[in-house]
Write a protein that holds these residues in place. Structure first.
Motif, mmCIF file in Angstrom:
data_model
loop_
_atom_site.group_PDB
_atom_site.id
_atom_site.type_symbol
_atom_site.label_atom_id
_atom_site.label_comp_id
_atom_site.label_asym_id
_atom_site.label_seq_id
_atom_site.Cartn_x
_atom_site.Cartn_y
_atom_site.Cartn_z
ATOM 1 N N SER A 185 0.823 -1.209 0.000
ATOM 2 C CA SER A 185 0.000 0.000 0.000
ATOM 3 C C SER A 185 0.856 1.259 0.000
ATOM 4 O O SER A 185 0.597 2.206 0.738
ATOM 5 N N LEU A 186 1.929 1.250 -0.796
ATOM 6 C CA LEU A 186 2.835 2.400 -0.866
ATOM 7 C C LEU A 186 2.648 3.095 -2.197
ATOM 8 O O LEU A 186 2.754 2.476 -3.253
ATOM 9 N N SER A 187 2.383 4.407 -2.164
ATOM 10 C CA SER A 187 2.327 5.200 -3.380
ATOM 11 C C SER A 187 3.735 5.607 -3.772
ATOM 12 O O SER A 187 4.704 5.340 -3.062
ATOM 13 N N THR A 188 3.828 6.321 -4.915
ATOM 14 C CA THR A 188 5.128 6.814 -5.347
ATOM 15 C C THR A 188 5.727 7.738 -4.296
ATOM 16 O O THR A 188 6.895 7.611 -3.925
ATOM 17 N N PHE A 189 4.917 8.680 -3.798
ATOM 18 C CA PHE A 189 5.419 9.614 -2.798
ATOM 19 C C PHE A 189 5.826 8.877 -1.517
ATOM 20 O O PHE A 189 6.882 9.154 -0.936
ATOM 21 N N SER A 190 5.005 7.942 -1.095
ATOM 22 C CA SER A 190 5.300 7.224 0.147
ATOM 23 C C SER A 190 6.587 6.419 0.027
ATOM 24 O O SER A 190 7.390 6.368 0.968
ATOM 25 N N ALA A 242 12.200 5.784 1.671
ATOM 26 C CA ALA A 242 13.624 5.624 1.353
ATOM 27 C C ALA A 242 14.442 6.777 1.922
ATOM 28 O O ALA A 242 15.550 6.579 2.449
ATOM 29 N N ILE A 243 13.913 8.010 1.838
ATOM 30 C CA ILE A 243 14.654 9.173 2.339
ATOM 31 C C ILE A 243 14.823 9.102 3.846
ATOM 32 O O ILE A 243 15.883 9.446 4.392
ATOM 33 N N VAL A 244 13.788 8.646 4.549
ATOM 34 C CA VAL A 244 13.897 8.499 6.010
ATOM 35 C C VAL A 244 15.036 7.551 6.362
ATOM 36 O O VAL A 244 15.848 7.820 7.265
ATOM 37 N N THR A 245 15.109 6.435 5.662
ATOM 38 C CA THR A 245 16.191 5.481 5.922
ATOM 39 C C THR A 245 17.549 6.099 5.632
ATOM 40 O O THR A 245 18.517 5.894 6.379
ATOM 41 N N ILE A 246 17.641 6.880 4.552
ATOM 42 C CA ILE A 246 18.917 7.516 4.188
ATOM 43 C C ILE A 246 19.340 8.515 5.253
ATOM 44 O O ILE A 246 20.506 8.550 5.677
ATOM 45 N N LEU A 247 18.389 9.344 5.720
ATOM 46 C CA LEU A 247 18.741 10.382 6.686
ATOM 47 C C LEU A 247 19.209 9.793 8.006
ATOM 48 O O LEU A 247 20.032 10.395 8.706
ATOM 49 N N ALA A 283 8.796 15.038 -5.414
ATOM 50 C CA ALA A 283 7.807 14.741 -6.451
ATOM 51 C C ALA A 283 6.744 13.789 -5.912
ATOM 52 O O ALA A 283 6.905 13.144 -4.882
ATOM 53 N N GLY A 284 5.630 13.693 -6.658
ATOM 54 C CA GLY A 284 4.593 12.720 -6.330
ATOM 55 C C GLY A 284 3.533 13.231 -5.386
ATOM 56 O O GLY A 284 2.706 12.452 -4.912
ATOM 57 N N THR A 285 3.541 14.534 -5.081
ATOM 58 C CA THR A 285 2.524 15.099 -4.185
ATOM 59 C C THR A 285 2.202 16.515 -4.649
ATOM 60 O O THR A 285 2.623 16.949 -5.739
ATOM 61 N N ASP A 286 1.434 17.251 -3.822
ATOM 62 C CA ASP A 286 1.088 18.620 -4.156
ATOM 63 C C ASP A 286 2.351 19.436 -4.402
ATOM 64 O O ASP A 286 3.299 19.392 -3.593
ATOM 65 N N PRO A 287 2.452 20.181 -5.536
ATOM 66 C CA PRO A 287 3.696 20.906 -5.859
ATOM 67 C C PRO A 287 4.137 21.870 -4.770
ATOM 68 O O PRO A 287 5.325 22.008 -4.504
ATOM 69 N N VAL A 288 3.179 22.568 -4.120
ATOM 70 C CA VAL A 288 3.560 23.529 -3.087
ATOM 71 C C VAL A 288 4.193 22.806 -1.909
ATOM 72 O O VAL A 288 5.265 23.176 -1.415
ATOM 73 N N GLU A 289 3.526 21.752 -1.447
ATOM 74 C CA GLU A 289 4.071 21.001 -0.310
ATOM 75 C C GLU A 289 5.346 20.250 -0.711
ATOM 76 O O GLU A 289 6.300 20.156 0.077
#
Length: 792
Positions: A387-392, A397-402, A418-424
């Motif tokens: 149940s993972l979207s592109t954004f998720s 992955a970024i959380v693991t990297i950080l 990418a993969g979510t609202d452009p502003v956010e």
């Protein structure tokens, strides 16, 4: 490095390409399991091993590990008591021979191959085992008679038994009974025994044993009773031969088992060597260079000039990337399909290759920090099952990297936010980059967000880069431009792909004015960059033309210099011819002066000697070439072995024999001597200058080496001569002694009445060539002789 990062950066494909260059399965396994080294020291050693392998292949183009095989399983089987097949034993012998050959060849070049020779020293000899296998087995895997005394005896008896058996069977075939009952006059084998084909209806006429019947039933294969015992003996010897062969193989297998540890170690060492050879061949295929590895500490730098993605082959467009401790976050922007992700992967993949000991496909001078980790989030890994979207998936992955990122980690983030609202998404991308900046984590990220471009442009420690887009063809060029953000060019790409013009116009009208201004600014920057690039290209062309003209003028100047030297040489040759004639005249004069015929007055001899000395000096001066100020070469080339040089402290010419750049010294041949001298004491000399110097020295030597007169000896005996004969003899003797350079002579005149003594001493006292005289010492004749010291 995680397996995910290795897979995202396609390092597994590099390992597969590398495995294609290996020579046997053990090295292939190593290639497929290759990983980046965790420390700079280990990576440097691996890079040096690859450099050694490239040198080895240049010096020995046909070098390989020969017939090595992965015999580790066979060695372990033998260690457990198993019996190996002859073919396996031959593979073991071939592998041991390959190990011996490799070590011998590499040790010959140990000075040039420091790391490779260290690896090769792990190849341990098993000469006795190799020789024993070769003594017992033929190249086809047959056990030889020489394998054991018993086997040789059994085989000799077996041949005799076989000959007797065939002789008896041939006799049966030729007998009247045989011609009557046999279907065909031949001998064949059934169940390991010799038989003959007998007609089925006549089998009762042959005493023997039936072993087989033909498919038609017309023929029975019988062993005549008269050859049964011979067949039995032949069969017994065959079985005994098999048992002895098995004993030989068991003995050889036991010997392999005793050396199993050494054999396994040799195979692994051969695999390590072959892997380095594979890396060298792969590097040559990529036209790769060894990078400089640095510690990712205070003053590190990442520099990849003209880097090419190794999996793209000829299609790869070179890019140049620069990061440093001061500017360590790079934001790449530009259109889709423009090469942003390829640029990201190129940096990451080349870093992994360098840390794994593989030269990288860049121009010379690449610098890569020895990062302890490379972390990447590239591509779309959405998962329906989880149940993972592109954004998720990106955020996970970024959380693991950080969590594991440090200043010694290279972070690669594709399509950040990418993969979510452009502003956010834009806000999140900016926050992530600010966090990585505070943690001083080297990062390369790609994005389309304008706010992120502005952040990279205005924040110290960050910088922009863009993938180039051709506004004329509306197609990407895949070149990376550092220092300039790029436009997304979405509408231009849509136009190139055939979208309706009306839709495009409406889309342009919907873009906010501020955004249009930003896009126009980026377009203007692109035009300025193109203009600067065109100007640089024009200047480079002009510089090349100037260099060509400079080279032409230098060649013309050299031609004028050669003509001048030729004219001077012609004038000198004429002068030397005259000097040679004068030299011959002087030599003739000197020969006359030293001749025993006639006597020259002392005054004339002194004057001739003075004239001779002055003539010598004049000839030497004429032989010497007048010094002319020489123009310094426009661009002196470095000294090479074999060049003529002048040793400044000695003023002497020599030949350069060897260079020691690390010590700034060189070995120079000076005639029959050799000397190691500092490079600063050596001056390059042209071949023409060296030849002229040699000719000049030779001629000066000819001038100074006039033919000397024959020495008259250190004593003149005048005893028995009359007083009127003393003066001419003494004059001639003194002249010859002076010309030959005798410092002191003894004149023997005897004691007698003293008349000769008085004449001699009066002449000596008045002679211009005599500095002083005295009576001889008692042991040299006392008053019977006089010693004269000449005025040399």
């Amino acid at each position: 490095m995680t397996e995910r990062t290795l897979r995202l950066l396609e390092f597994d494909k590099i390992r597969e390409r590398l495995a294609e260059y290996t020579a046997f399965s053990a090295s292939r396994q190593r290639a497929l399991a290759l990983l980046p080294h965790p420390t700079r020291a280990a990576a440097e050693r691996a890079q040096q091993a690859a450099a050694d392998a490239r040198i080895l292949l240049r010096l020995r183009p046909g070098f390989s590990i020969g017939g090595a095989r992965d015999i580790r399983a066979a060695a372990r089987q033998a260690a457990l008591g198993g019996i190996l097949e002859p073919a396996t034993l031959l593979e073991i012998a071939a592998t041991l021979a390959a190990a011996r050959h490799c070590r011998a060849q590499i040790e010959k070049l140990a000075d040039q191959l420091p790391v490779l020779s260290e690896i090769a020293r792990g190849l341990l000899p098993c000469a006795e085992l190799e020789e024993e296998i070769g003594r017992c087995l033929s190249p086809r895997g047959e056990v030889l008679d020489s394998a054991s005394v018993t086997l040789a005896r059994v085989r000799a008896e077996l041949r005799i038994a076989h000959d007797r058996l065939r002789t008896r069977l041939d006799h049966f075939l030729a007998s009247p009974q045989g011609r009557l009952v046999l279907q065909e006059p031949l001998v064949t084998i059934r169940e390991g025994r010799y038989v003959v084909p007998v007609k089925s209806e006549l089998k009762g006429q042959v005493r023997g044993i039936i072993h087989d019947v033909s498919a038609s039933g017309a023929t029975v294969f019988m062993e005549p009773l008269e050859v049964v015992e011979l067949n039995n003996r032949w069969r017994e010897l065959q079985l005994e031969e098999q048992r002895e062969v098995e004993r030989v193989l068991r003995r050889l297998s036991a010997a392999v088992g005793e050396q199993a540890t050494t054999i396994v170690a040799n195979v692994e060492t051969l695999a390590a060597l072959d892997l380095e050879l594979a890396i060298a061949r792969y590097a040559e295929a990529l036209a790769a260079h060894r990078p400089q590895l640095v510690e990712p500490e205070e003053h590190w730098r990442l520099s990849l000039p003209a880097a090419r993605h190794p999996l793209l082959g000829e299609r790869a467009v070179p890019i140049s990337v620069e990061l440093s401790r001061e500017t360590f976050i790079l934001v790449i922007t530009g259109p889709n399909t423009g090469g942003k992700t390829v640029a990201l992967k190129t940096v990451g993949l080349l870093t992994l290759m360098a840390l794994a000991g593989i030269p990288v496909p860049t121009a010379e001078g690449a610098i890569i920090p020895a990062f302890t980790d490379v972390a990447a989030d590239i591509g779309d890994e959405q998962s329906i099952a989880q149940s993972l979207s592109t954004f998720s998936s990106h955020i996970g992955a970024i959380v693991t990297i950080l969590r594991r990122a440090t200043p010694a980690t290279l972070v690669l983030l594709d399509e950040l936010g990418a993969g979510t609202d452009p502003v956010e998404g834009s806000a999140l991308a900016q926050a992530l980059l600010r966090y990585l900046l505070r943690q001083r984590v080297p990062t390369i990220a790609t994005t389309h967000y304008s706010d992120v471009k502005i952040l990279a442009h205005t924040t110290p420690g960050m910088t922009n880069a863009s993938v180039e887009f051709d506004p004329v063809t509306l197609a990407p060029t895949y070149r990376l431009v550092l220092g300039t953000p790029g436009a997304s060019n979405a509408l231009a790409i849509a136009q190139r792909l055939g979208l309706e013009p009306a839709i495009l116009e409406e889309a342009r009208s919907l873009i906010a004015p501020a955004q249009r201004e930003v896009e126009q600014l980026l377009s203007d920057l692109q035009h300025q960059r193109d203009a600067l690039a065109a100007e640089r290209e024009r200047l480079a062309t002009a510089r090349q033309a100037a260099e060509a003209e400079r080279a032409r003028l230098a060649e013309a100047l050299a031609a004028v210099e050669r003509d001048r030297e030729r004219l001077v040489e012609e004038v000198r040759s004429e002068a030397l011819a005259e000097a040679d004639e004068l030299l011959r005249a002087l030599e003739r004069a000197a020969a006359v002066a030293s001749s025993p015929v006639g006597v020259l007055p002392a005054s004339e001899l002194t004057a001739a000697a003075s004239d001779l000395a002055q003539a010598r000096q004049a000839i030497v001066r004429r032989h010497r070439r007048p010094s002319h100020p020489r123009r310094a070469p426009l661009r002196p080339r470095p000294l090479r072995v074999g060049d003529p040089v002048r040793v400044r402290p000695f003023g002497q010419l020599g030949e350069l024999l060897a260079l020691f750049p690390e010590r700034e010294e060189a070995e120079v041949g000076l005639g029959a001597m050799k000397a190691r001298l500092p490079m600063r004491d050596l001056e390059p000399v042209t071949a023409q200058e060296a030849a002229r110097e040699h000719r000049r020295a030779h001629r000066e030597q000819r001038v100074t080496l006039l033919t000397p007169p024959t020495s008259p000896g250190r004593e003149l005996d005048l005893r028995g001569r009359r007083a009127d004969e003393v003066a001419p003899a003494l004059e001639q003797y003194l002249n010859a002694a002076y010309l030959t350079g005798l410092p002191e002579v003894r004149v023997i005149h005897g004691k007698g009445s003293g008349v000769l003594r008085q004449v001699v001493r009066e002449r000596l006292a008045a002679h211009p060539l005599v500095r002083e005289w005295s009576p001889a010492a008692p042991h040299e004749g006392g008053e019977g002789a006089t010693v004269a010291r000449l005025a040399l």
